[in-house]
Design a protein around this motif. Structure first.
Motif, PDB file in Angstrom:
ATOM      1  N   CYS A 383       0.858  -1.190   0.000  1.00 48.32           N
ATOM      2  CA  CYS A 383       0.000   0.000   0.000  1.00 48.32           C
ATOM      3  C   CYS A 383       0.895   1.241   0.000  1.00 48.32           C
ATOM      4  O   CYS A 383       1.806   1.349   0.825  1.00 48.32           O
ATOM      5  N   VAL A 384       0.626   2.167  -0.921  1.00 44.24           N
ATOM      6  CA  VAL A 384       1.434   3.379  -1.000  1.00 44.24           C
ATOM      7  C   VAL A 384       0.526   4.603  -0.982  1.00 44.24           C
ATOM      8  O   VAL A 384      -0.450   4.668  -1.715  1.00 44.24           O
ATOM      9  N   GLN A 385       0.851   5.541  -0.121  1.00 45.10           N
ATOM     10  CA  GLN A 385       0.155   6.831  -0.133  1.00 45.10           C
ATOM     11  C   GLN A 385       0.592   7.552  -1.401  1.00 45.10           C
ATOM     12  O   GLN A 385       1.783   7.792  -1.600  1.00 45.10           O
ATOM     13  N   CYS A 386      -0.347   7.887  -2.271  1.00 41.28           N
ATOM     14  CA  CYS A 386       0.021   8.277  -3.634  1.00 41.28           C
ATOM     15  C   CYS A 386       0.942   9.495  -3.673  1.00 41.28           C
ATOM     16  O   CYS A 386       1.888   9.535  -4.466  1.00 41.28           O
ATOM     17  N   ALA A 390       4.916   8.955  -5.335  1.00 44.83           N
ATOM     18  CA  ALA A 390       4.840   9.300  -6.753  1.00 44.83           C
ATOM     19  C   ALA A 390       6.201   9.581  -7.368  1.00 44.83           C
ATOM     20  O   ALA A 390       6.355   9.514  -8.586  1.00 44.83           O
ATOM     21  N   HIS A 391       7.209   9.897  -6.548  1.00 43.33           N
ATOM     22  CA  HIS A 391       8.519  10.250  -7.083  1.00 43.33           C
ATOM     23  C   HIS A 391       9.609   9.415  -6.421  1.00 43.33           C
ATOM     24  O   HIS A 391       9.550   9.112  -5.239  1.00 43.33           O
ATOM     25  N   GLN A 416       2.895   9.950 -12.392  1.00 41.10           N
ATOM     26  CA  GLN A 416       4.167   9.585 -11.783  1.00 41.10           C
ATOM     27  C   GLN A 416       4.068   8.277 -11.009  1.00 41.10           C
ATOM     28  O   GLN A 416       5.006   7.465 -11.019  1.00 41.10           O
ATOM     29  N   LEU A 417       2.950   8.050 -10.338  1.00 40.55           N
ATOM     30  CA  LEU A 417       2.822   6.803  -9.585  1.00 40.55           C
ATOM     31  C   LEU A 417       2.728   5.614 -10.532  1.00 40.55           C
ATOM     32  O   LEU A 417       3.337   4.560 -10.289  1.00 40.55           O
TER      33      LEU A 417
END
Length: 469
Positions: A383-386, A390-391, A416-417
Motif C-alpha cells: 500500500c502506498v500513499q500516492c 509518486a517520485h 508519476q505513480l
C-alpha cells in the motif's frame, strides 16, 4: 596440495560496475543540457534523467568547467536515486556525491571536494541563507522541476535572488503542465529568469488567461493563447515519450465499478445534494467545495473523518470487498495499491495485516527495505500513499499490477505513480485498476484527469514539433 593464489583470485574488473552506454536519446540529452545553460529534459520517469545529468556535468568538465553541481530534489529522491545512481556505472563511480541533510549538511554543502551536492526542497530557506554568503556551484539542477511552480511560496522567494549566480540552470520532470499551463510560469522563471513568459505571474495570468463570471478561483485559456505559450517555451526543453525510445510492454487501464449499498448511497446523495450527512448522531458539514469533494471521495471509499482529530467511521465495505475479489483473482501476484486517506490504509491493514505500507513521513531507513522486498517479488500487497510514493521509487521489478483504491485529482501524481511500474526494466504488461464507486465523484475525477491531460499533451506536441527536423 598447493593452490596458486594468482589462479584463485578473480580479476578486479569483475567487481567494477558496467560502463554507462547511453541510448541515442540520452546522448542527445547530454548535448542538449551542455548547449542549453537554461535547459530542461521533459522525459517520462524511468528514462535515465539522473545518469544523463551526470554525463552532461562530466562533459562540461571536459570543456574546462569546474562544473560543481547543486541538485534540488524531493527528500526521498535525494536519498535514493541521487545517492545510488552514480555507483551503478563505471564512468560515475568516482564522483563525490553528498547529501546535505542532517547534522552535517553545512559541512557537505560548503566542502569543495563534493562534485555534486543534493539538497531537499524543504531546506531551500536554509540553503539560500548559506549560498547568499557566496558559493562555488556552476550548475543548479531542479529534479522534479514542478516543485518550484508556485512563485508565492517561501522556497521560491528565497531562492529567486540567487538564480542568476549559477551559470547553468537545468530542470528535470516528466509532467511540467499536468494541472494546467499556469504551472509553467514558476518553472520557466527558475530556468530563464523570466525571459520567455515574463517576470511577474500577475502579468502572465492577465496576458494569457481569463476568468469566468462568478468563478474567481479558476483561470481558463483559449487555444490560441495556449499555442503562444507553447511556442515561447519550445526551444527550452527536450521532450520525448517513453514509447518513442524504449520497447515497453503494453499498459492496460481497467475500471472496476463498485456498487454502494443502499444506506451508504443514501448518505452519499445526502452529502452531495444537501452538503450534510448524519453519521452516528454526528453532523458532517461541507463548508466549501474542496471540503465537500474530499468528503465525497471518502464516502465513496467507505469511511469518513468525523472530527478534527481525524477519528473516522466506516460507511461501507464495498471497495474492500472489490479489492478482495481482485486479490483473489491475482492469486498471489504482487499488487501495488494506491490510497489517499489514512483511514483507507488503516482499514486495509485490518483486513490484510501482512500488507506493507509506504506513507508520508517515513525515513529512508524504513522505506528502502520495503522497496527491496517488493522488488524481490515476495510482497503480495504493498500500500502506498500516492503523494508520498509518486517520485523517486523504482518498483518495476517487483510487479506489474497497480490498483487505485481512491482517485486523485492531481494528474502529475497520477502519472508519476503509474510510472513507478511502467518504466525501463518492466518486463510484463502493466495493469492499472481503478476501483470506482458507481455514480459518484470517482467517475468525475477519472474524467477530469483526461481533460487535464489534453493541456499537457498539447504542450508536448509543440515541443516534439520543435525537435523534429
Amino acid at each position: 596440495m598447493s593452490i596458486s593464489s594468482s589462479a584463485s583470485l578473480p580479476s578486479a574488473s569483475l567487481f567494477l560496475p558496467p560502463e554507462w552506454t547511453p541510448h541515442d536519446y540520452q546522448a542527445r540529452g547530454v548535448d542538449w543540457l551542455v548547449t542549453h545553460p537554461e535547459g530542461a529534459l521533459f522525459w517520462p520517469p524511468g528514462l535515465g534523467k539522473t545518469s544523463t545529468s551526470h554525463a552532461a556535468r562530466l562533459k562540461l568538465v571536459s570543456y574546462g568547467y569546474r562544473a560543481r553541481m547543486l541538485v534540488l530534489a524531493p527528500l526521498r529522491v535525494a536519498q535514493t536515486t541521487w545517492m545510488r545512481e552514480h555507483k551503478r556505472w563505471a564512468q560515475f563511480m568516482n564522483l563525490r556525491v553528498g547529501l546535505a541533510h542532517g547534522v552535517d549538511k553545512l559541512e557537505i554543502l560548503m566542502n569543495p571536494r563534493y562534485d555534486v551536492v543534493v539538497v531537499n526542497y524543504d531546506a531551500i530557506p536554509w540553503l539560500a541563507a548559506q549560498l547568499a554568503k557566496g558559493h562555488e556551484f556552476d550548475i543548479l539542477l531542479f529534479d522534479e522541476l514542478t516543485k518550484v511552480k508556485h512563485t508565492n511560496t517561501k522556497r521560491f522567494k528565497t531562492l529567486k535572488p540567487l538564480l542568476p549566480t549559477f551559470t547553468f540552470r537545468w530542470g528535470l520532470t516528466g509532467t511540467p503542465a499536468a494541472n494546467g499551463l499556469l504551472d509553467l510560469f514558476g518553472q520557466m522563471y527558475a530556468l530563464d529568469l523570466g525571459y520567455r513568459l515574463g517576470k511577474y505571474i500577475t502579468h502572465y495570468r492577465l496576458n494569457y488567461f481569463y476568468q469566468k463570471p462568478r468563478d474567481e478561483f479558476n483561470w481558463h485559456i483559449l487555444p490560441e493563447k495556449a499555442e503562444q505559450i507553447h511556442r515561447k517555451v519550445a526551444d527550452l526543453a527536450m521532450y520525448i515519450q517513453a514509447e518513442e525510445v524504449l520497447k515497453l510492454p503494453d499498459i492496460v487501464h481497467v475500471d472496476l465499478p463498485v456498487t454502494l449499498p443502499p444506506k451508504a448511497w443514501d448518505q452519499y446523495k445526502s452529502l452531495e445534494v444537501l452538503a450534510l450527512m448524519e453519521l452516528q448522531e454526528q453532523t458532517i458539514t461541507a463548508a466549501n467545495a474542496g471540503v465537500l469533494t474530499s468528503k465525497l471521495r471518502q464516502v465513496a471509499g467507505g469511511a469518513i473523518y468525523i472530527n478534527a482529530e481525524k477519528e473516522w467511521e466506516e460507511v461501507h465495505t464495498a471497495k474492500l470487498d472489490a479489492l478482495d475479489d481482485l486479490l483473489e483473482e491475482l492469486a498471489g501476484e504482487p499488487l501495488l495499491l494506491a490510497y489517499n486517506f489514512t483511514h483507507e490504509v488503516e482499514r486495509i491493514k485490518q483486513k490484510y495485516p501482512n500488507a506493507l505500507v509506504i506513507k508520508g513521513g517515513m525515513s529512508d531507513k524504513h522505506v528502502l527495505p520495503i522497496i527491496d522486498a517488493w522488488n524481490s517479488g515476495s510482497v503480495p500487497l504493498l500500500c502506498v500513499q500516492c503523494d508520498a510514493a509518486a517520485h523517486g521509487l523504482n518498483l518495476q521489478f517487483g510487479g506489474s499490477k497497480l490498483c487505485w483504491f481512491s482517485q486523485t485529482y492531481n494528474l502529475e501524481v497520477y502519472l508519476q505513480l503509474i510510472a513507478r511500474l511502467y518504466r525501463q526494466g518492466q518486463a510484463n504488461v502493466v495493469m492499472v485498476y481503478h476501483l470506482l464507486a458507481e455514480k459518484t465523484v470517482d467517475f468525475t475525477i477519472r474524467k477530469v484527469l483526461g481533460t487535464k491531460g489534453i493541456t499537457q499533451d498539447a504542450l508536448f506536441a509543440a515541443l516534439r514539433h520543435e525537435l523534429l527536423p
